[in-house]
Scaffold this active site. Structure first.
Site, PDB file in Angstrom:
ATOM      1  N   CYS A  55      28.413  36.042  30.308  1.00 11.07           N
ATOM      2  CA  CYS A  55      29.551  35.647  31.144  1.00 11.07           C
ATOM      3  C   CYS A  55      30.865  35.739  30.370  1.00 11.07           C
ATOM      4  O   CYS A  55      31.020  35.067  29.339  1.00 11.07           O
ATOM      5  CB  CYS A  55      29.328  34.215  31.642  1.00 11.07           C
ATOM      6  SG  CYS A  55      30.759  33.474  32.428  1.00 11.07           S
ATOM      7  N   TYR A 178      35.685  42.822  38.839  1.00  6.82           N
ATOM      8  CA  TYR A 178      34.729  42.235  39.785  1.00  6.82           C
ATOM      9  C   TYR A 178      35.094  42.618  41.226  1.00  6.82           C
ATOM     10  O   TYR A 178      34.208  42.882  42.050  1.00  6.82           O
ATOM     11  CB  TYR A 178      34.678  40.716  39.627  1.00  6.82           C
ATOM     12  CG  TYR A 178      33.913  40.275  38.412  1.00  6.82           C
ATOM     13  CD1 TYR A 178      32.549  39.974  38.492  1.00  6.82           C
ATOM     14  CD2 TYR A 178      34.531  40.178  37.167  1.00  6.82           C
ATOM     15  CE1 TYR A 178      31.837  39.592  37.372  1.00  6.82           C
ATOM     16  CE2 TYR A 178      33.825  39.795  36.042  1.00  6.82           C
ATOM     17  CZ  TYR A 178      32.476  39.503  36.151  1.00  6.82           C
ATOM     18  OH  TYR A 178      31.768  39.126  35.035  1.00  6.82           O
TER      19      TYR A 178
END
Length: 336
Positions: A55, A178
């Site tokens: 992450c 993203y």
């Protein structure tokens, strides 16, 4: 995919997609200030950081922790297949009791039994109150910086400038990849891609003649940017279809990324294989067959040559102070 709704896990629920576009949901937990977090970090029994190796938002916090040498803040790594979101490797380490704590979302419902939202990392877990202190990566990073106060990644006089850099890089690159990867229509993908490469082009120009985003001064913005750059060629180019150019196609930006990678402690914060598996194997929403590609054949330890741009500096006691290149720990700085 998957989220908590009124304290119950729903594996097929997701609030992130709206009309074909990815929208990052704000946290439903109350936001703590950096000073509040720093105060808790100064307690005898310190909060525990829960992160994922793949992450980039987790990576922000582990980078600050490593660069500032805050070794007494313990880190728990969540990972593995996300059948109910992130799994916890040590079931009862964070929340002892008769019911094993196997999933991150259990920490959220322990904090708020009626919590609705995604169970995300990073987070700071308060082992005394047995609740989440913060799950906002920017606040945690600022709290770590404020806790280790001898030198600062975010000096008070530069907050606005650093915030502006962080916002531009977040909107144009770190979150835009993203938006590109999760887009379900061509026009939304194309708009996100335009943002990504416009931002990379801007960064290339900015970093041609200076070591860091703010001249030769190391700031939080450099670490936040690095967390995205470290994943660009291995993940975002292929999985998120950001194929126009690679990081290695930007001479100044690629050298800058290797420069940051060489800073003491930074290389230890990233596992490139675990990072790749986190996206391609553990999270199958965008890769349903779980096929993991090979890592790009690039050398992060290749000499970066950026020492010619001047010495790296930090902000200490109201002034910029050159660093010893052999170490960047809290005690390894020159006298003002």
């Amino acid at each position: 995919m998957g989220m908590l709704i009124e304290g119950q896990w729903h594996g097929d629920a997701d609030l992130r997609m709206r009309d074909g576009a990815f929208v990052r949901e704000p946290s439903a937990l109350p936001k703590r200030s950096a000073s509040e977090i720093a105060e808790h970090l100064g307690a005898k029994q310190k909060p525990i950081m829960v992160v994922s190796l793949s992450c980039p938002w987790s990576h922000r916090t582990t980078l600050v922790r490593a660069l500032k040498g805050i070794e007494d803040v313990h880190v728990v790594v969540a990972g593995g297949p996300r059948r109910e979101g992130y799994a916890l490797g040590a079931p009862n380490a964070l929340l002892p009791g008769p019911v094993p704590t196997r999933h991150l979302h259990q920490l959220y419902t322990r904090t708020d039994p009626t919590y609705t939202g995604r169970a995300t990392v990073p987070l700071l877990w308060d082992p005394v109150a047995r609740e989440i202190l913060s799950n906002d990566s920017a606040s945690i990073a600022r709290g770590l910086d404020a806790f280790s106060y001898r030198w600062r990644l975010v000096p008070e006089t530069q907050i606005a400038e650093i915030d502006a850099l962080n916002t531009r890089i977040y909107n144009g690159l770190s979150n835009a990849v993203y938006r590109a990867g999760w887009a379900s229509t061509q026009n939304i993908h194309d708009a996100a891609i335009a943002d990504v490469f416009a931002t990379l082009d801007w960064l290339e120009l900015r970093l041609r003649h200076q070591r860091c985003l703010l001249g030769n001064q190391i700031t939080e913005a450099d670490l936040f940017l690095f967390a995205t750059l470290a994943r660009f060629d291995s993940v975002y180019v292929s999985l998120f279809r950001c194929t126009r150019r690679r990081l290695v196609d930007y001479p100044a930006l690629w050298a800058y990324a290797r420069d940051v990678y060489s800073w003491p402690g930074v290389a230890d914060t990233i596992d490139f294989v675990a990072n790749l598996e986190g996206y391609f194997l553990n999270d199958t929403d965008t890769n349903p067959h779980g096929i993991v590609p090979g890592l790009p054949e690039i050398d992060w330890r290749e000499p970066h040559g950026r020492d010619a741009l001047g010495p790296l500096c930090i902000w200490q006691d109201g002034a910029l102070v050159p660093l010893f290149r052999q170490g960047l720990g809290v005690s390894a700085v020159t006298d003002p």
